[in-house]
Design an enzyme around this catalytic site. Sequence first.
Site, PDB file in Angstrom:
ATOM      1  N   ARG A 260      59.460  37.204  43.849  1.00  0.00           N
ATOM      2  CA  ARG A 260      58.473  38.160  43.323  1.00  0.00           C
ATOM      3  C   ARG A 260      58.624  38.391  41.817  1.00  0.00           C
ATOM      4  O   ARG A 260      58.424  39.501  41.315  1.00  0.00           O
ATOM      5  CB  ARG A 260      58.547  39.508  44.047  1.00  0.00           C
ATOM      6  CG  ARG A 260      58.216  39.465  45.488  1.00  0.00           C
ATOM      7  CD  ARG A 260      56.781  38.978  45.773  1.00  0.00           C
ATOM      8  NE  ARG A 260      56.702  38.670  47.176  1.00  0.00           N
ATOM      9  CZ  ARG A 260      57.041  37.487  47.687  1.00  0.00           C
ATOM     10  NH1 ARG A 260      57.389  36.479  46.908  1.00  0.00           N
ATOM     11  NH2 ARG A 260      56.970  37.279  48.971  1.00  0.00           N
TER      12      ARG A 260
ATOM     13  N   GLU B 164      57.168  46.904  44.070  1.00  0.00           N
ATOM     14  CA  GLU B 164      56.587  45.576  43.843  1.00  0.00           C
ATOM     15  C   GLU B 164      55.331  45.656  42.968  1.00  0.00           C
ATOM     16  O   GLU B 164      55.187  44.873  42.032  1.00  0.00           O
ATOM     17  CB  GLU B 164      56.276  44.908  45.184  1.00  0.00           C
ATOM     18  CG  GLU B 164      55.682  43.520  45.011  1.00  0.00           C
ATOM     19  CD  GLU B 164      55.335  42.855  46.332  1.00  0.00           C
ATOM     20  OE1 GLU B 164      56.201  42.764  47.207  1.00  0.00           O
ATOM     21  OE2 GLU B 164      54.189  42.407  46.465  1.00  0.00           O
TER      22      GLU B 164
ATOM     23  N   SER C  40      52.983  45.325  50.336  1.00  0.00           N
ATOM     24  CA  SER C  40      54.342  45.885  50.321  1.00  0.00           C
ATOM     25  C   SER C  40      54.543  46.710  49.047  1.00  0.00           C
ATOM     26  O   SER C  40      54.313  46.199  47.948  1.00  0.00           O
ATOM     27  CB  SER C  40      55.372  44.767  50.347  1.00  0.00           C
ATOM     28  OG  SER C  40      55.191  43.989  51.500  1.00  0.00           O
TER      29      SER C  40
HETATM   30  C1  LIG Z   1      46.804  44.234  51.890  1.00  0.00           C
HETATM   31  C2  LIG Z   1      47.649  43.529  50.853  1.00  0.00           C
HETATM   32  C3  LIG Z   1      48.509  42.508  51.233  1.00  0.00           C
HETATM   33  C4  LIG Z   1      49.295  41.838  50.277  1.00  0.00           C
HETATM   34  N1  LIG Z   1      50.128  40.837  50.685  1.00  0.00           N
HETATM   35  C5  LIG Z   1      50.883  40.164  49.783  1.00  0.00           C
HETATM   36  C6  LIG Z   1      51.759  39.109  50.192  1.00  0.00           C
HETATM   37  O1  LIG Z   1      51.839  38.770  51.358  1.00  0.00           O
HETATM   38  N2  LIG Z   1      52.507  38.496  49.237  1.00  0.00           N
HETATM   39  C7  LIG Z   1      52.419  38.822  47.927  1.00  0.00           C
HETATM   40  O2  LIG Z   1      53.120  38.206  47.123  1.00  0.00           O
HETATM   41  N3  LIG Z   1      51.592  39.809  47.504  1.00  0.00           N
HETATM   42  C8  LIG Z   1      50.828  40.479  48.400  1.00  0.00           C
HETATM   43  N4  LIG Z   1      50.003  41.506  47.985  1.00  0.00           N
HETATM   44  C9  LIG Z   1      49.965  41.875  46.555  1.00  0.00           C
HETATM   45  C10 LIG Z   1      48.815  41.223  45.766  1.00  0.00           C
HETATM   46  O3  LIG Z   1      47.761  40.859  46.594  1.00  0.00           O
HETATM   47  C11 LIG Z   1      49.277  40.000  44.985  1.00  0.00           C
HETATM   48  O4  LIG Z   1      50.302  40.342  44.108  1.00  0.00           O
HETATM   49  C12 LIG Z   1      48.121  39.376  44.191  1.00  0.00           C
HETATM   50  O5  LIG Z   1      48.527  38.166  43.597  1.00  0.00           O
HETATM   51  C13 LIG Z   1      47.582  40.290  43.091  1.00  0.00           C
HETATM   52  O6  LIG Z   1      46.391  39.707  42.616  1.00  0.00           O
HETATM   53  P1  LIG Z   1      45.307  40.554  41.851  1.00  0.00           P
HETATM   54  O7  LIG Z   1      44.303  39.593  41.295  1.00  0.00           O
HETATM   55  O8  LIG Z   1      44.781  41.606  42.733  1.00  0.00           O
HETATM   56  O9  LIG Z   1      46.177  41.169  40.675  1.00  0.00           O
HETATM   57  P2  LIG Z   1      46.019  42.617  40.012  1.00  0.00           P
HETATM   58  O10 LIG Z   1      46.456  43.637  40.983  1.00  0.00           O
HETATM   59  O11 LIG Z   1      44.677  42.777  39.421  1.00  0.00           O
HETATM   60  O12 LIG Z   1      47.111  42.522  38.846  1.00  0.00           O
HETATM   61  C14 LIG Z   1      48.487  42.441  39.169  1.00  0.00           C
HETATM   62  C15 LIG Z   1      49.265  42.120  37.889  1.00  0.00           C
HETATM   63  O13 LIG Z   1      48.914  40.834  37.419  1.00  0.00           O
HETATM   64  C16 LIG Z   1      48.344  40.921  36.105  1.00  0.00           C
HETATM   65  N5  LIG Z   1      47.261  39.929  36.052  1.00  0.00           N
HETATM   66  C17 LIG Z   1      46.224  39.787  36.925  1.00  0.00           C
HETATM   67  N6  LIG Z   1      45.475  38.734  36.555  1.00  0.00           N
HETATM   68  C18 LIG Z   1      46.032  38.211  35.445  1.00  0.00           C
HETATM   69  C19 LIG Z   1      45.710  37.123  34.586  1.00  0.00           C
HETATM   70  N7  LIG Z   1      44.651  36.317  34.805  1.00  0.00           N
HETATM   71  N8  LIG Z   1      46.522  36.904  33.518  1.00  0.00           N
HETATM   72  C20 LIG Z   1      47.593  37.673  33.279  1.00  0.00           C
HETATM   73  N9  LIG Z   1      47.943  38.720  34.030  1.00  0.00           N
HETATM   74  C21 LIG Z   1      47.171  38.971  35.128  1.00  0.00           C
HETATM   75  C22 LIG Z   1      47.867  42.349  35.970  1.00  0.00           C
HETATM   76  O14 LIG Z   1      47.801  42.754  34.609  1.00  0.00           O
HETATM   77  C23 LIG Z   1      48.946  43.082  36.737  1.00  0.00           C
HETATM   78  O15 LIG Z   1      50.095  43.209  35.921  1.00  0.00           O
HETATM   79  C24 LIG Z   1      49.208  42.185  48.918  1.00  0.00           C
HETATM   80  C25 LIG Z   1      48.334  43.238  48.533  1.00  0.00           C
HETATM   81  C26 LIG Z   1      47.558  43.886  49.489  1.00  0.00           C
HETATM   82  C27 LIG Z   1      46.621  44.979  49.070  1.00  0.00           C
END
Ligand SMILES: Cc1cc2nc3c(=O)[nH]c(=O)nc-3n(C[C@H](O)[C@H](O)[C@H](O)COP(=O)(O)OP(=O)(O)OC[C@H]3O[C@@H](n4cnc5c(N)ncnc54)[C@H](O)[C@@H]3O)c2cc1C
Length: 343
Positions: free
Chosen positions: A166, A335, A244
């Site tokens: 992570r 996380e 998580s």
């Molecule tokens: C129901 C649920 C289940 C989940 N299950 C998992 C799982 O099984 N495993 C896991 O690892 N995660 C899980 N997650 C967490 C999450 O989905 C992941 O971390 C996902 O990759 C975040 O993507 P996002 O586009 O929503 O990022 P955001 O929430 O929009 O951003 C997260 C971070 O990344 C940065 N960021 C986003 N896009 C960019 C970009 N293009 N360039 C630079 N920085 C960027 C943001 O500034 C922030 O710091 C889960 C979340 C939920 C709600």
Amino acid sequence: MPEPPTATTLAELTTLRLGGPAAELVEAHDETSLVEAVGSADERGTPVLIVGGGSNLVVADEGYDGRVVVVRNTGLSNESDLCGGAFVEIGAGETWDDVVATAVDRGWIGIEALSGIPGTVGATPIQNVGAYGQEISQTLARVRTWDRKLRGFRTFAASECSFGYRTSRFKQDPGRQVVVSVTFQFPLGDLGAPVRYAELANALGVQVGERAPARDVREAVLDLRRSKAMVLDAEDHDTWSTGSFFTNPIVPAGQLPDGAPAWPQDDGLVKTSAAWLIDRAGFTKGYGNDRVRLSSRHTLAITNRGSATTSELLDLAREIRDGVDQRFGITLVNEPVLVNCAL
Ligand SMILES: Cc1cc2nc3c(=O)[nH]c(=O)nc-3n(C[C@H](O)[C@H](O)[C@H](O)COP(=O)(O)OP(=O)(O)OC[C@H]3O[C@@H](n4cnc5c(N)ncnc54)[C@H](O)[C@@H]3O)c2cc1C
């Protein structure tokens, strides 16, 4: 040119549905407007928050006093389909689970166990997204970014990304690199990668280390995730979360509580289960109140029941972190990324 704002509060952009107003909001639908939106804010000294799907963000009730740039650049180019596998470059704004579905359809192997994870492709390298025995670091070839400090494009090979559990160089140096696209190198075939996670192997009726059709792996993972409210569903408040909330702690073996799950790491330390610690410290599924509580189907997800505030969510997170610390002497680490707030 960047598009005008379509949302006014961060709550509209996060899966928690929490977070106050953004001073400025820009949606970037292509690479040029993404770089322009970030670069012009940087030149003015305006703080920038990059948002993908908002599924790993906890934003303060006060919101964000800067420019929120929502990444929406799409596109998928399959550079080659040789015996070495498929070399696929994907725009940062693509929806991750759509990419997994496409990969399974086309016989690109190695991300089928990452089905159902919300968010965008561009966010996956930030915390080296992982689940059910796979991590994107296993198939990622390179990450293309806009470096806000050097004001130029850069390409990082997987070996330069400092991927860990992570984490990555992007998470360790927050905000500096804007991910523009991610390239994966997938082996080809109908069978998924060897199954590394006992619960998934069990669901598929195979042994750990054996393979199963990638389509079956995707369906089995989606079923498992749905049973734990880990697939987004607007009607289901158990999914109004960041997944998580705490990472699994990695501790010296001697610090492990009796009976706690233990996954030995390469460096002699042991990873244990945050969910087990939380549950044994007395915070069972559903713990909390009618505004904010642990998911009724997953101990690790802190959920908004519809009318919560970020402040209330963080209070519950603190109570759980401190309770686990007092009971086991292990400090849980969040996380999701905390924006304008702290635990
Ligand atoms: C129901 C649920 C289940 C989940 N299950 C998992 C799982 O099984 N495993 C896991 O690892 N995660 C899980 N997650 C967490 C999450 O989905 C992941 O971390 C996902 O990759 C975040 O993507 P996002 O586009 O929503 O990022 P955001 O929430 O929009 O951003 C997260 C971070 O990344 C940065 N960021 C986003 N896009 C960019 C970009 N293009 N360039 C630079 N920085 C960027 C943001 O500034 C922030 O710091 C889960 C979340 C939920 C709600």
